[in-house]
Design a protein around this motif. Structure first.
Motif, PDB file in Angstrom:
ATOM      1  N   HIS A 159      26.130  36.422  40.111  1.00 37.03           N
ATOM      2  CA  HIS A 159      26.694  37.239  41.179  1.00 37.03           C
ATOM      3  C   HIS A 159      27.213  36.305  42.274  1.00 37.03           C
ATOM      4  N   ARG A 160      28.402  36.584  42.774  1.00 32.93           N
ATOM      5  CA  ARG A 160      29.034  35.791  43.830  1.00 32.93           C
ATOM      6  C   ARG A 160      29.604  36.755  44.859  1.00 32.93           C
ATOM      7  N   GLY A 161      29.158  36.644  46.078  1.00 30.63           N
ATOM      8  CA  GLY A 161      29.629  37.565  47.114  1.00 30.63           C
ATOM      9  C   GLY A 161      29.343  38.986  46.694  1.00 30.63           C
ATOM     10  N   THR A 162      30.389  39.804  46.613  1.00 29.57           N
ATOM     11  CA  THR A 162      30.200  41.199  46.192  1.00 29.57           C
ATOM     12  C   THR A 162      30.439  41.385  44.695  1.00 29.57           C
ATOM     13  N   ASP A 163      30.733  40.304  43.986  1.00 25.92           N
ATOM     14  CA  ASP A 163      31.028  40.395  42.546  1.00 25.92           C
ATOM     15  C   ASP A 163      29.773  40.380  41.689  1.00 25.92           C
ATOM     16  N   CYS A 164      29.792  41.171  40.622  1.00 24.42           N
ATOM     17  CA  CYS A 164      28.776  41.040  39.590  1.00 24.42           C
ATOM     18  C   CYS A 164      29.185  39.862  38.701  1.00 24.42           C
ATOM     19  N   THR A 165      28.341  39.483  37.778  1.00 26.13           N
ATOM     20  CA  THR A 165      28.614  38.327  36.932  1.00 26.13           C
ATOM     21  C   THR A 165      29.874  38.523  36.086  1.00 26.13           C
ATOM     22  N   PHE A 166      30.096  39.721  35.576  1.00 25.02           N
ATOM     23  CA  PHE A 166      31.291  39.987  34.777  1.00 25.02           C
ATOM     24  C   PHE A 166      32.539  39.629  35.580  1.00 25.02           C
ATOM     25  N   GLU A 167      32.587  40.045  36.839  1.00 26.82           N
ATOM     26  CA  GLU A 167      33.730  39.723  37.696  1.00 26.82           C
ATOM     27  C   GLU A 167      33.823  38.217  37.951  1.00 26.82           C
ATOM     28  N   THR A 168      32.675  37.577  38.164  1.00 26.60           N
ATOM     29  CA  THR A 168      32.655  36.128  38.390  1.00 26.60           C
ATOM     30  C   THR A 168      33.257  35.392  37.201  1.00 26.60           C
ATOM     31  N   ILE A 169      32.893  35.796  35.989  1.00 24.68           N
ATOM     32  CA  ILE A 169      33.436  35.151  34.791  1.00 24.68           C
ATOM     33  C   ILE A 169      34.940  35.394  34.688  1.00 24.68           C
ATOM     34  N   LEU A 170      35.379  36.610  34.971  1.00 30.92           N
ATOM     35  CA  LEU A 170      36.820  36.894  34.939  1.00 30.92           C
ATOM     36  C   LEU A 170      37.569  35.978  35.905  1.00 30.92           C
ATOM     37  N   ARG A 171      37.045  35.838  37.120  1.00 32.48           N
ATOM     38  CA  ARG A 171      37.706  34.989  38.115  1.00 32.48           C
ATOM     39  C   ARG A 171      37.664  33.522  37.701  1.00 32.48           C
ATOM     40  N   GLN A 198      40.042  32.874  35.014  1.00 30.49           N
ATOM     41  CA  GLN A 198      41.374  33.387  35.342  1.00 30.49           C
ATOM     42  C   GLN A 198      41.882  34.394  34.305  1.00 30.49           C
ATOM     43  N   LEU A 199      41.028  35.336  33.965  1.00 36.14           N
ATOM     44  CA  LEU A 199      41.383  36.403  33.028  1.00 36.14           C
ATOM     45  C   LEU A 199      41.955  37.568  33.839  1.00 36.14           C
ATOM     46  N   ALA A 200      43.244  37.780  33.736  1.00 40.77           N
ATOM     47  CA  ALA A 200      43.931  38.770  34.564  1.00 40.77           C
ATOM     48  C   ALA A 200      44.199  40.089  33.840  1.00 40.77           C
ATOM     49  N   ASP A 201      43.726  40.245  32.636  1.00 37.94           N
ATOM     50  CA  ASP A 201      43.942  41.448  31.840  1.00 37.94           C
ATOM     51  C   ASP A 201      43.468  42.679  32.622  1.00 37.94           C
ATOM     52  N   PRO A 202      44.358  43.642  32.928  1.00 42.92           N
ATOM     53  CA  PRO A 202      43.943  44.821  33.697  1.00 42.92           C
ATOM     54  C   PRO A 202      42.884  45.663  32.987  1.00 42.92           C
ATOM     55  N   VAL A 203      42.849  45.608  31.686  1.00 43.58           N
ATOM     56  CA  VAL A 203      41.819  46.349  30.943  1.00 43.58           C
ATOM     57  C   VAL A 203      40.451  45.745  31.235  1.00 43.58           C
ATOM     58  N   LEU A 204      40.360  44.425  31.218  1.00 43.47           N
ATOM     59  CA  LEU A 204      39.089  43.769  31.536  1.00 43.47           C
ATOM     60  C   LEU A 204      38.666  44.059  32.972  1.00 43.47           C
ATOM     61  N   TRP A 205      39.622  44.133  33.870  1.00 41.05           N
ATOM     62  CA  TRP A 205      39.283  44.441  35.260  1.00 41.05           C
ATOM     63  C   TRP A 205      38.830  45.887  35.432  1.00 41.05           C
ATOM     64  N   ARG A 206      39.334  46.806  34.623  1.00 37.93           N
ATOM     65  CA  ARG A 206      38.827  48.188  34.688  1.00 37.93           C
ATOM     66  C   ARG A 206      37.398  48.227  34.151  1.00 37.93           C
ATOM     67  N   ILE A 207      37.147  47.487  33.076  1.00 34.71           N
ATOM     68  CA  ILE A 207      35.778  47.397  32.563  1.00 34.71           C
ATOM     69  C   ILE A 207      34.884  46.749  33.619  1.00 34.71           C
ATOM     70  N   ALA A 208      35.406  45.752  34.317  1.00 33.39           N
ATOM     71  CA  ALA A 208      34.642  45.096  35.388  1.00 33.39           C
ATOM     72  C   ALA A 208      34.222  46.102  36.454  1.00 33.39           C
ATOM     73  N   ALA A 209      35.115  47.030  36.797  1.00 29.11           N
ATOM     74  CA  ALA A 209      34.778  48.050  37.796  1.00 29.11           C
ATOM     75  C   ALA A 209      33.618  48.920  37.312  1.00 29.11           C
ATOM     76  N   ILE A 210      33.641  49.287  36.050  1.00 28.80           N
ATOM     77  CA  ILE A 210      32.560  50.107  35.482  1.00 28.80           C
ATOM     78  C   ILE A 210      31.255  49.324  35.471  1.00 28.80           C
ATOM     79  N   VAL A 211      31.315  48.083  35.009  1.00 27.09           N
ATOM     80  CA  VAL A 211      30.116  47.238  34.948  1.00 27.09           C
ATOM     81  C   VAL A 211      29.568  47.009  36.357  1.00 27.09           C
TER      82      VAL A 211
END
Length: 143
Positions: free
Chosen positions: A55-67, A70-83
């Protein structure tokens, strides 16, 4: 490559393991430990206190890994919101699916070991990815 995370897999760890296998390291092997001091020297730690991929700042680990990767896939980011919402329950995103995901992962983790939970959730995350992707390609809402 070996990856290490805390035992007792729930939503963020299961989602991260899926993300790692599907988008970073198809041959990933997972090790489950009680804490960062038990991470094998040849493993990359994730979703633990004090590790880079946590976890970094307000991000969960899934979001941290995406950042971080540099995974910019909008589908992964929607899953990130759910996670994120299932894991943190902070209403940062509009993700009405989050409580259902949280319930499923908690129930599976009570009934099964960590490896089994990852095996069972992989096709779930694959299906969710495909469903959201179809909606993105068709210009529809994700849910």
């Amino acid at each position: 490559m070996r990856w290490a995370t805390r035992a007792g897999v729930h939503i963020d760890r299961a989602a991260c393991a899926w993300l790692i296998r599907r988008h970073l390291d198809p041959d990933a092997q997972f090790v489950f430990v009680d804490g960062p001091d038990q991470v094998p020297a040849d493993a990359t730690a994730f979703d633990m206190r004090g590790v880079e991929l946590g976890h970094r700042g307000t991000d969960c680990t899934f979001e941290t890994i995406l950042r971080r990767h540099q995974l910019a896939d909008p589908v992964l980011w929607r899953i990130a919101a759910i996670v994120h919402e299932a894991d943190l329950e902070d209403e940062h995103y509009d993700a009405p699916e989050a409580p259902g995901f949280d319930l499923i992962l908690r129930a599976l983790s009570v009934a099964h070991g960590d490896e089994a939970v990852l095996s069972m959730t992989t096709p779930i995350f694959d299906a969710v990815y495909a469903y959201i992707r179809r909606g993105v390609l068709e210009g529809r809402s994700f849910v």
